[in-house]
Write an enzyme that holds these catalytic residues in place. Structure first.
Site, PDB file in Angstrom:
ATOM      1  N   PRO A   1       0.802  -1.184   0.000  1.00 19.96           N
ATOM      2  CA  PRO A   1       0.000   0.000   0.000  1.00 19.96           C
ATOM      3  C   PRO A   1       0.847   1.251   0.000  1.00 19.96           C
ATOM      4  CG  PRO A   1      -0.332  -1.334   1.964  1.00 19.96           C
ATOM      5  CD  PRO A   1       0.755  -1.938   1.202  1.00 19.96           C
ATOM      6  N   GLU A   2       0.650   2.051  -0.977  1.00 17.35           N
ATOM      7  CA  GLU A   2       1.200   3.404  -0.973  1.00 17.35           C
ATOM      8  C   GLU A   2       0.030   4.321  -0.610  1.00 17.35           C
ATOM      9  OE1 GLU A   2       3.616   4.234  -4.470  1.00 17.35           O
ATOM     10  OE2 GLU A   2       3.854   2.101  -4.841  1.00 17.35           O
TER      11      GLU A   2
END
Length: 294
Positions: free
Chosen positions: A2-3
């Site tokens: 996850p960014e």
DNA sequence: AGCTCGACCTGCACGC
DNA sequence: TGCGTGCAGGTCGAGC
């Protein structure tokens, strides 16, 4: 993992479910994540109400009653899933939640939150690079206190970025991954933003603004970062393998990748006949078009 | 001080 | 089919 866009997607999915609800029961796995569970984690949060769900960079922040905050990082493979109570809020808004009959606990489920309306929220993380912490002031947390500006806020602009780039000798791609410079970009969106800005990831950062003053290229880079992140949030983030929305759906932005994962394929920029290359920078894959990124 | 690399984990895709 | 290898969205700390 996850960014920023994936974490924001998760936040937007969890907020309408959890805000205003109390934790009726809390369960954690016996395995440690990146760090051991905070002392008394379960007892500390049980019974508290969720005031708000916020995000800072790639961190999810649960604001609880009584001034306590849960700091949650999803590491590389963390995800949240919402299971509604049988006969509960299924179909809320655009979401179709996992059926309540789903298995009690999978091998990589590490935290289960039972809300006071019967909804179950489960945190799953196979690689266990994620972590949870409990604090009274998230901004002072050691992993948050040195973060740079939020890329989608006015605090992230060409003025500030140019000054930062000017004092860095590393490749611009590495500098974009430095959370002190701008907080929330990861490997995918750093590559994508550089493509949109037509800047080579290999270029030494200071060559983009030798004087430390904003240049056309720096302006383009700032605009590209904002555009790519906004588009990705709109698409629900990117799903390579682990990321999912809290209702179980995949994100959609991976279908719009300009360069990421496209080694050997042709450049999508109109009029450019380049081939996407993959190189390694600081041990991480970088994808770019050597023809139109300079 | 700045930069690169290894470590932390599991799962999956690939080649032999 | 089975096994070895390399790779994956992040971050910190050791060592140059």
């Amino acid at each position: 993992m996850p960014e920023l866009p994936e974490v924001e997607t998760v936040r937007r999915g969890l907020a309408p479910v959890a805000e205003g609800r109390r934790f009726e029961r809390v369960e954690i796995s016996e395995k440690h994540l990146r760090f051991p569970w905070p002392e008394g984690f379960v007892q500390q949060i049980t019974g508290r109400r969720v005031e708000a769900l916020e995000r800072r960079a790639k961190f999810l922040l649960w604001h609880l009653s009584g001034g306590l905050w849960i700091v949650s990082h999803l590491g590389m493979s963390g995800r949240y899933t919402v299971f509604p109570h049988a006969g509960g809020a299924r179909g809320l808004g655009e979401f179709y939640f996992q059926p309540a009959s789903a298995p009690e606990r999978g091998p990589h489920d590490h935290l289960t939150l039972w809300l006071d309306d019967g909804t179950r929220v489960v945190y799953t993380d196979p690689r266990r690079f994620g972590f949870f912490d409990l604090v009274e002031e998230p901004a002072n947390h050691p992993m948050l206190c040195h973060l740079g500006p939020e890329p989608l806020s006015a605090a992230f602009g060409a003025e500030q970025l140019a000054a930062e780039l000017a004092r860095r000798a590393a490749p611009v791609k590495n500098v974009l991954l430095d959370q002190r410079v701008v907080a929330g970009l990861g490997n995918i969106y750093a590559c994508e933003a550089l493509f949109v800005a037509r800047i080579s990831p290999r270029r030494k950062a200071h060559t983009l603004s030798p004087s430390g003053r904003p240049t056309l290229r720096v302006e383009r880079l700032v605009a590209a970062v904002k555009e790519v992140l906004q588009d990705a949030i709109r698409a629900g983030g990117s799903t390579l393998r682990d990321h999912q929305r809290v209702n179980g759906d995949a994100g959609g932005y991976q279908q719009q990748f300009h360069v990421y994962g496209r080694e050997g394929e042709s450049c999508r920029r109109p009029g450019c006949s380049g081939i996407i290359h993959r190189i390694t920078q600081s041990g991480r894959s970088t994808f770019y078009c050597p023809r139109c990124q300079r």
